[in-house]
Design a protein around this motif. Structure first.
Motif, PDB file in Angstrom:
ATOM      1  N   SER A  30       0.839  -1.198   0.000  1.00  0.00           N
ATOM      2  CA  SER A  30       0.000   0.000   0.000  1.00  0.00           C
ATOM      3  C   SER A  30       0.872   1.247   0.000  1.00  0.00           C
ATOM      4  N   GLY A  31       2.058   1.143  -0.599  1.00  0.00           N
ATOM      5  CA  GLY A  31       2.975   2.266  -0.650  1.00  0.00           C
ATOM      6  C   GLY A  31       4.227   1.967   0.144  1.00  0.00           C
ATOM      7  N   PRO A  32       5.213   2.843   0.054  1.00  0.00           N
ATOM      8  CA  PRO A  32       6.475   2.622   0.761  1.00  0.00           C
ATOM      9  C   PRO A  32       6.286   2.675   2.274  1.00  0.00           C
ATOM     10  N   VAL A  33       7.167   1.985   2.991  1.00  0.00           N
ATOM     11  CA  VAL A  33       7.250   2.112   4.441  1.00  0.00           C
ATOM     12  C   VAL A  33       8.696   2.465   4.778  1.00  0.00           C
ATOM     13  N   MET A  34       8.891   3.137   5.900  1.00  0.00           N
ATOM     14  CA  MET A  34      10.216   3.612   6.268  1.00  0.00           C
ATOM     15  C   MET A  34      10.822   2.701   7.325  1.00  0.00           C
ATOM     16  N   LEU A  35      12.014   2.192   7.052  1.00  0.00           N
ATOM     17  CA  LEU A  35      12.756   1.373   8.001  1.00  0.00           C
ATOM     18  C   LEU A  35      13.768   2.273   8.703  1.00  0.00           C
ATOM     19  N   LEU A  36      13.710   2.313  10.029  1.00  0.00           N
ATOM     20  CA  LEU A  36      14.589   3.179  10.812  1.00  0.00           C
ATOM     21  C   LEU A  36      15.848   2.409  11.185  1.00  0.00           C
ATOM     22  N   MET A  37      16.992   2.950  10.789  1.00  0.00           N
ATOM     23  CA  MET A  37      18.255   2.263  10.976  1.00  0.00           C
ATOM     24  C   MET A  37      18.808   2.455  12.393  1.00  0.00           C
ATOM     25  N   LYS A  38      19.745   1.603  12.769  1.00  0.00           N
ATOM     26  CA  LYS A  38      20.374   1.676  14.080  1.00  0.00           C
ATOM     27  C   LYS A  38      21.124   2.990  14.271  1.00  0.00           C
ATOM     28  N   ASP A  39      21.747   3.491  13.195  1.00  0.00           N
ATOM     29  CA  ASP A  39      22.602   4.667  13.311  1.00  0.00           C
ATOM     30  C   ASP A  39      21.844   5.969  13.139  1.00  0.00           C
ATOM     31  N   GLY A  40      20.508   5.911  13.137  1.00  0.00           N
ATOM     32  CA  GLY A  40      19.709   7.121  13.003  1.00  0.00           C
ATOM     33  C   GLY A  40      19.308   7.447  11.588  1.00  0.00           C
ATOM     34  N   GLY A  41      19.739   6.653  10.619  1.00  0.00           N
ATOM     35  CA  GLY A  41      19.320   6.867   9.247  1.00  0.00           C
ATOM     36  C   GLY A  41      18.009   6.168   8.952  1.00  0.00           C
ATOM     37  N   ALA A  42      17.639   6.120   7.689  1.00  0.00           N
ATOM     38  CA  ALA A  42      16.389   5.481   7.280  1.00  0.00           C
ATOM     39  C   ALA A  42      16.472   5.111   5.820  1.00  0.00           C
ATOM     40  N   VAL A  43      15.746   4.072   5.433  1.00  0.00           N
ATOM     41  CA  VAL A  43      15.553   3.712   4.033  1.00  0.00           C
ATOM     42  C   VAL A  43      14.073   3.434   3.822  1.00  0.00           C
ATOM     43  N   LEU A  44      13.654   3.513   2.570  1.00  0.00           N
ATOM     44  CA  LEU A  44      12.270   3.232   2.214  1.00  0.00           C
ATOM     45  C   LEU A  44      12.167   1.843   1.606  1.00  0.00           C
ATOM     46  N   MET A  45      11.327   0.997   2.161  1.00  0.00           N
ATOM     47  CA  MET A  45      11.056  -0.300   1.554  1.00  0.00           C
ATOM     48  C   MET A  45       9.891  -0.124   0.586  1.00  0.00           C
ATOM     49  N   VAL A  46      10.142  -0.407  -0.681  1.00  0.00           N
ATOM     50  CA  VAL A  46       9.137  -0.167  -1.707  1.00  0.00           C
ATOM     51  C   VAL A  46       8.502  -1.443  -2.228  1.00  0.00           C
ATOM     52  N   GLU A  47       9.105  -2.603  -1.892  1.00  0.00           N
ATOM     53  CA  GLU A  47       8.549  -3.867  -2.373  1.00  0.00           C
ATOM     54  C   GLU A  47       9.132  -5.010  -1.551  1.00  0.00           C
ATOM     55  N   ALA A  48       8.347  -6.056  -1.379  1.00  0.00           N
ATOM     56  CA  ALA A  48       8.823  -7.269  -0.702  1.00  0.00           C
ATOM     57  C   ALA A  48       8.597  -8.460  -1.623  1.00  0.00           C
ATOM     58  N   ASP A  49       9.602  -9.318  -1.745  1.00  0.00           N
ATOM     59  CA  ASP A  49       9.515 -10.510  -2.585  1.00  0.00           C
ATOM     60  C   ASP A  49       9.751 -11.725  -1.704  1.00  0.00           C
ATOM     61  N   ALA A  50       8.650 -12.317  -1.217  1.00  0.00           N
ATOM     62  CA  ALA A  50       8.769 -13.458  -0.298  1.00  0.00           C
ATOM     63  C   ALA A  50       9.372 -14.676  -0.989  1.00  0.00           C
ATOM     64  N   SER A  51       9.143 -14.821  -2.293  1.00  0.00           N
ATOM     65  CA  SER A  51       9.674 -15.992  -3.005  1.00  0.00           C
ATOM     66  C   SER A  51      11.207 -15.968  -3.054  1.00  0.00           C
ATOM     67  N   ARG A  52      11.795 -14.788  -3.128  1.00  0.00           N
ATOM     68  CA  ARG A  52      13.252 -14.654  -3.148  1.00  0.00           C
ATOM     69  C   ARG A  52      13.813 -14.323  -1.770  1.00  0.00           C
ATOM     70  N   ASN A  53      12.910 -14.092  -0.806  1.00  0.00           N
ATOM     71  CA  ASN A  53      13.299 -13.768   0.572  1.00  0.00           C
ATOM     72  C   ASN A  53      14.133 -12.485   0.627  1.00  0.00           C
ATOM     73  N   VAL A  54      13.700 -11.472  -0.133  1.00  0.00           N
ATOM     74  CA  VAL A  54      14.386 -10.175  -0.128  1.00  0.00           C
ATOM     75  C   VAL A  54      13.329  -9.068  -0.098  1.00  0.00           C
ATOM     76  N   VAL A  55      13.774  -7.893   0.329  1.00  0.00           N
ATOM     77  CA  VAL A  55      12.951  -6.689   0.224  1.00  0.00           C
ATOM     78  C   VAL A  55      13.727  -5.676  -0.608  1.00  0.00           C
ATOM     79  N   PHE A  56      13.029  -4.818  -1.298  1.00  0.00           N
ATOM     80  CA  PHE A  56      13.661  -3.797  -2.122  1.00  0.00           C
ATOM     81  C   PHE A  56      13.587  -2.460  -1.397  1.00  0.00           C
ATOM     82  N   VAL A  57      14.734  -1.833  -1.212  1.00  0.00           N
ATOM     83  CA  VAL A  57      14.802  -0.574  -0.482  1.00  0.00           C
ATOM     84  C   VAL A  57      15.493   0.471  -1.333  1.00  0.00           C
ATOM     85  N   LYS A  58      15.260   1.731  -0.988  1.00  0.00           N
ATOM     86  CA  LYS A  58      15.911   2.825  -1.696  1.00  0.00           C
ATOM     87  C   LYS A  58      16.154   3.965  -0.721  1.00  0.00           C
ATOM     88  N   GLU A  59      17.042   4.867  -1.101  1.00  0.00           N
ATOM     89  CA  GLU A  59      17.355   6.009  -0.264  1.00  0.00           C
ATOM     90  C   GLU A  59      16.190   6.987  -0.270  1.00  0.00           C
TER      91      GLU A  59
END
Length: 753
Positions: free
Chosen positions: A90-119
């Motif tokens: 339903s749109g991007p979600v923001m992952l909050l990093m340990k060091d205070g940064g963040a990335v946007l997760m824009v897609e999840a692929d359960a079949s490949r067991n990966v998520v797609f993130v971008k700055e």
């Protein structure tokens, strides 16, 4: 927002704060929030977000609260990897990093067991890269911020009704399905021993088989234990469902109250509103209590009633007939009970209004020794309510009395009738059948009687629903709060042929009002009482929006501006300002996200409140009681000014903000006006003209019209109404032409800095 590229190389990109392309001057989390909002077609205002310099990384709660204030839905949660893979798209979600940064997760692929993130970038540029669990876990501990637009207007504007409440109940359908399944098992456990009794009692009596009796006893004990366990589990599930439904209703009621326009509260007694809210809780108890449990129990009838007819059709028909008679009796009394219930509710509302009004005005009651008068009025309304309650109670006794014989028959009479039938038939097998039927009838009688009584309770709740709807179903201003433009304000104000009439009034409060002021103007509004000064400030705040003509701020028509955005850019100080229970610091911040102690001190200093706060026993942590009895009027007013200034509003309204102050406190407030007004537009409503002499422009109102606009010297010279008001207030300091007499001190309030 670009879509994720599933074919990007898995080894590309490192996820850490150093690799993020930040927007100048904005924290990474804020950039991510702006990017997600832009993806959903919403522009947030980053200038309203304040970050404490002492804490370079904001807390997720502060970020979420700020996003909510901007009109979007937001939630901070902690997720595991598998939960992240299952997130709906339903749109991007923001992952909050340990060091205070963040990335946007824009897609999840359960079949490949990966998520797609971008700055995170506000423009949405950037390539999404796939990341597996191992690499992500090195920089991410599970914190996620989810954002989306608020639900559509139809859902937000849903009125209170039985349909709406039923929809809330059905949202717990998963729990209710489990409860229904448990009810079926309980019903089965009820039938098993009955069938055993039905087939085995005759053998025990006829052949004296003690082993059969022992077997029956064991089966009954086992089924009873299982029944108790399932009943307890079902009760727990019902408690969970009821609690969740109850919470949703309470949140709906409070949000609905907050969405009602201010003028509704101004014309409606507090007691009426409070009584209506109490009615909602009665409705809630009915739905989550009697209604839910009765329908759960009634589901047992679908199985037990056919079994009763199979075993003893004659007796079964008598129970159904008794339940029908109970229903008929109650139906005959429904209309008169409904009428009396309405009268009782009206009487209780009048009584409750007297109580609330007395408590709100207790200072006036005490100071004028009105205790006896208020007590007499209370006594009168208590007597009226008591009389109607007595009539309603007596009427309700009749259906209870008339149905009691039928209820007793369902409980005990059917057993006597069955015994009589068994005796006259001289059939020993009838004894086992009678015992089994009696056991079933005891299970069936309760739900049948409860279902018929539910009709009477429903009529009471229907009358109650009408009272609650009369308050909560008033048109809200939610559309204006959550929709509209969010322009950046400079502070220019324009009224173009504006006319406005209050509801129920024949005379317009404003009549063809025209004026305009540039940004940074200190504008005074003067005139006799009822001339329309405060009405102008109400229109500027969006409190009253059904005017004709155009009210513009920086060229944007006010009705097209998002109300929450508009009011957050206005600082408002009234003649009487309410301070909440809590510390001075909490009152100045007033729950605004991202504000810090540095902001509190700055606002207090600008409002001239710092000097008395520092003399308080605990400084900014000094606790303010309800009604703020430990503060003087001037101190309360300066705290209110600090509260209005803490968000650094571009526009500020002071509506008779100094009229209730002593001269010293008024002088302190007015001495700060130039500092307060620096860089912002100020609208000052005051009867005391001495506090307006330094205004850039002064508007003279009379009978809803603009009589004249000018500076103080110009208006004293050419406007007869202004000159008369000035002379009335300053005759001892001026000559007949309005000039300050030689040797007379200039008024303290006019000295400014």
């Amino acid at each position: 927002m670009d879509a994720a590229d599933p074919h990007a190389p898995e080894g590309s990109g490192r996820i850490n704060e150093a690799s993020l392309s930040r927007e100048p001057g904005l924290h990474t989390w804020l950039v991510g929030a702006l990017a997600i909002a832009r993806y959903h077609g919403i522009d947030l205002d980053p200038t309203t977000f304040r970050l404490d310099p002492a804490t370079p990384v904001p807390s997720p709660a502060v970020l979420v609260e700020w996003v909510r204030e901007q009109g979007m839905w937001a939630k901070a949660v902690r997720l595991k990897w598998q939960q992240l893979l299952r997130l709906e798209s339903s749109g991007p979600v923001m992952l909050l990093m340990k060091d205070g940064g963040a990335v946007l997760m824009v897609e999840a692929d359960a079949s490949r067991n990966v998520v797609f993130v971008k700055e995170p970038t506000v423009s949405g540029a950037g390539v999404a890269v796939p990341v597996d669990e191992l690499r992500l876990s090195q920089v991410w501990e599970g914190e996620v911020v989810m954002m989306r637009p608020q639900r559509n207007e139809e859902e937000q504007d849903t009125p209170l009704s039985f349909g709406f409440l039923t929809k809330l109940v059905m949202q717990e359908r998963s729990i209710l399905r489990t409860v229904g399944f448990a009810s079926l098992i309980i019903t089965f456990l009820t039938i098993v021993p009955i069938l055993i009794v039905y087939s085995a009692v005759q053998r025990v009596i006829e052949y004296g088989s003690m082993s059969t009796l022992l077997l029956i006893t064991i089966v009954l004990v086992v089924t009873t234990v299982l029944d108790a366990i399932l009943e307890h589990a079902r009760g727990n599930l019902l408690q969970v469902a009821s609690t969740r439904i109850d919470a949703k209703i309470q949140l709906f009621v409070f949000k609905r109250l907050l969405s009602l326009p201010l003028d509704y509260f101004e014309r409606t007694q507090s007691g009426v509103i409070g009584q209506a809210i109490g009615k909602v809780y009665q409705i809630r108890e009915f739905i989550t209590g009697r209604l839910l449990s009765t329908f759960i129990d009634a589901s047992m009838l679908l199985i037990l009633l056919p079994l009763m007819f199979f075993m003893q059709a004659t007796l079964a028909w008598t129970i159904v007939a008794a339940a029908g008679l109970i229903m008929l009796v109650i139906a005959c009394f429904l209309r008169p009970i409904r009428v009396l219930t309405g009268r009782l509710s009206a009487a209780e509302s009048r009584k409750f209004s007297v109580l609330v009004e007395t408590l709100h005005g207790i200072k006036t009651v005490k100071s004028l020794a009105l205790e006896s008068a208020r007590y007499s009025q209370w006594d009168e309304f208590v007597a009226q309510a008591g009389d109607v309650r007595l009539q309603a109670g007596r009427l309700a006794l009749w259906p209870a009395t008339l149905t009691l014989p039928m209820q007793r028959y369902c409980q005990f009479g059917v057993m006597l009738l069955g015994a009589y039938l068994a005796v006259i038939s001289k059939n020993a097998a009838e004894i086992g059948s009678l015992m089994a039927f009696t056991m079933i009838s005891m299970r069936v009688a309760g739900p049948l009687i409860g279902f018929t009584k539910l009709m009477q309770d429903f009529e009471d709740v229907r009358a109650t629903m009408g009272e609650a709807q009369a308050v909560l179903n008033n048109p809200p201003e939610i559309r204006g709060i959550d929709r509209g433009l969010r322009p950046a304000f400079a502070g220019a104000i324009e009224f173009d042929s504006v006319a406005f009439t209050y509801q129920g009034s024949q005379r317009p409060a404003l009549n063809e009002v025209n004026f305009s002021v540039p940004p940074g103007t200190m504008l005074g509004l003067v005139g006799r009482s009822g001339s329309g000064k405060s009405t102008i400030t109400r229109l500027l705040q969006g409190i009253s929006r059904d005017y004709t003509g155009f009210v513009k701020i920086d060229g944007v028509e006010l009705r097209s501006i998002n109300l929450r955005h508009l009011r957050r850019n206005f600082g408002v100080v009234l003649q009487e300002n309410f301070l909440f229970r809590g510390s001075i610091r909490d009152n100045i911040i007033s729950g605004r996200a991202g504000l810090t102690m540095e902001d509190v001190v700055r606002a207090a200093r600008l409002a001239g409140a710092e000097e008395f706060i520092e003399r308080m026993p605990h400084g900014y942590d000094t606790f303010i009681q309800e009604g703020s009895p430990n503060l003087s009027g001037g101190q309360r007013q300066r705290l209110a000014i600090a509260r209005a200034l803490i968000v650094d509003p571009r526009l500020m309204i002071l509506d008779e903000a100094t009229s209730a102050l002593d001269p010293e406190s008024e002088a302190l407030v007015n001495a700060n006006l130039k500092r307060i007004g620096a860089g912002r537009t100020m609208v000052i409503v005051s009867h005391r003209l001495a506090s307006l002499v330094d205004c850039t422009a002064i508007i003279v109102m009379d009978q809803g019209k603009v009589l004249d606009v000018g500076t103080h010297p110009e208006l004293v010279e050419r406007c007869s109404v202004y000159r008369m008001l000035w002379l009335q207030q300053n005759r001892h300091m001026t000559d007949n032409q309005g000039n300050t007499r030689h040797g007379s001190p200039t008024p303290v309030l006019a000295q400014g800095d």
